[in-house]
Design an enzyme around this catalytic site. Structure first.
Site, PDB file in Angstrom:
ATOM      1  N   ASP A  50       0.932  -1.090  -0.119  1.00 52.29           N
ATOM      2  CA  ASP A  50       0.064  -0.005   0.081  1.00 52.29           C
ATOM      3  C   ASP A  50       0.943   1.431   0.060  1.00 52.29           C
ATOM      4  O   ASP A  50       0.872   2.052   0.867  1.00 52.29           O
ATOM      5  CB  ASP A  50      -0.912  -0.027   1.134  1.00 52.29           C
ATOM      6  CG  ASP A  50      -2.254   0.948   1.034  1.00 52.29           C
ATOM      7  OD1 ASP A  50      -2.526   1.309  -0.241  1.00 52.29           O
ATOM      8  OD2 ASP A  50      -3.001   1.256   1.965  1.00 52.29           O
ATOM      9  N   ILE A  51       1.661   1.493  -1.180  1.00 51.95           N
ATOM     10  CA  ILE A  51       2.574   2.523  -1.024  1.00 51.95           C
ATOM     11  C   ILE A  51       1.975   3.699  -1.734  1.00 51.95           C
ATOM     12  O   ILE A  51       1.210   3.297  -2.855  1.00 51.95           O
ATOM     13  CB  ILE A  51       4.001   2.063  -1.911  1.00 51.95           C
ATOM     14  CG1 ILE A  51       4.631   0.951  -1.320  1.00 51.95           C
ATOM     15  CG2 ILE A  51       4.780   3.462  -2.183  1.00 51.95           C
ATOM     16  CD1 ILE A  51       5.085   1.324   0.208  1.00 51.95           C
TER      17      ILE A  51
END
Length: 181
Positions: A50-51
Site C-alpha cells: 500500500d505504497i
C-alpha cells in the site's frame, strides 16, 4: 499495542497535495528514502502492498517514515504467497497485485506511480475501481514528456521501466530503481 515514532510534520500528501509538481532533486531524495525502507522490508521477506503519499510520514527533520504495514504480507521463499484478496489502494496498485499475486516488485511499481505523480502533478490512471484496474493491467501510462515537456529522457525511461506491466521487466530491486533514478 503498537509503538511507532511520532511524525509531527504529517504525511507527504499533506506536504504535497494532489496536483503538486516537485523538483527532481526532492523526488530523488524522497524515492531514495522510501526505497531504502522498502528494501529493508523486502530483505525481511515483507511486501508492503500500500505504497502511496498518505503512508509516507514526515519526521521533524523531514526524513520520511514509511507507515501502514497493516496489509503487509510475508513473501514465502522463492514462490510468493498466493492470495485472492486484492488489498491496497487501486490508484497505486501493480497489475500482479490486482491479480492477487503481489511480490516485492509490486511495491516498486507503486513507488513509480508516486514518482510519476510527483513529476507530472497527476497519476497516470483515473476512473472507477474497475477502470483503474483495467488500465493498470493493460494500458501503458501516458508518456511523461507529454505532461512534462522538459523531463530528462533518462528520468522518464527509469520511471517507465519501474512501471512495466511485467514485474520481471522492472528493476531487480526497489533499491536498484532508486539508484537508477
Amino acid at each position: 499495542f503498537l509503538v511507532m515514532d511520532y511524525a509531527s510534520n504529517g504525511t507527504m500528501r499533506q506536504r504535497h497535495p494532489k496536483g503538486s509538481i516537485l523538483p527532481l532533486a526532492s523526488i530523488i531524495s524522497y524515492v531514495k528514502q522510501v526505497a531504502a525502507a522498502l528494501q529493508y522490508a523486502h530483505d525481511q521477506k515483507l511486501i508492503h502492498r500500500d505504497i502511496k503519499p498518505e503512508n509516507m510520514l514526515l519526521e521533524p527533520n523531514n526524513d520520511i517514515l514509511l507507515s501502514d504495514f497493516g496489509i503487509a504480507m510475508v513473501a514465502q521463499s522463492s514462490r510468493y504467497q498466493n492470495t485472492q484478496d486484492v488489498v491496497g489502494t487501486v490508484a497505486y496498485m501493480s497489475p500482479e497485485q490486482i491479480q492477487g499475486k503481489p511480490r516485492p516488485a509490486s511495491d516498486q511499481y507503486s513507488l513509480a506511480i508516486v514518482a510519476y505523480e510527483w513529476l507530472s502533478g497527476d497519476r497516470p490512471f483515473h476512473g472507477s475501481f474497475t477502470e483503474m484496474c483495467t488500465q493498470h493491467m493493460f494500458a501503458p501510462p501516458p508518456p511523461l514528456n507529454e505532461k512534462v515537456p522538459n523531463i530528462l529522457p533518462d528520468v522518464e525511461h527509469i520511471v517507465m521501466t519501474a512501471l512495466s506491466k511485467d514485474p520481471h521487466q522492472r528493476f531487480m530491486t526497489v533499491q536498484a530503481f532508486a539508484n537508477a533514478l
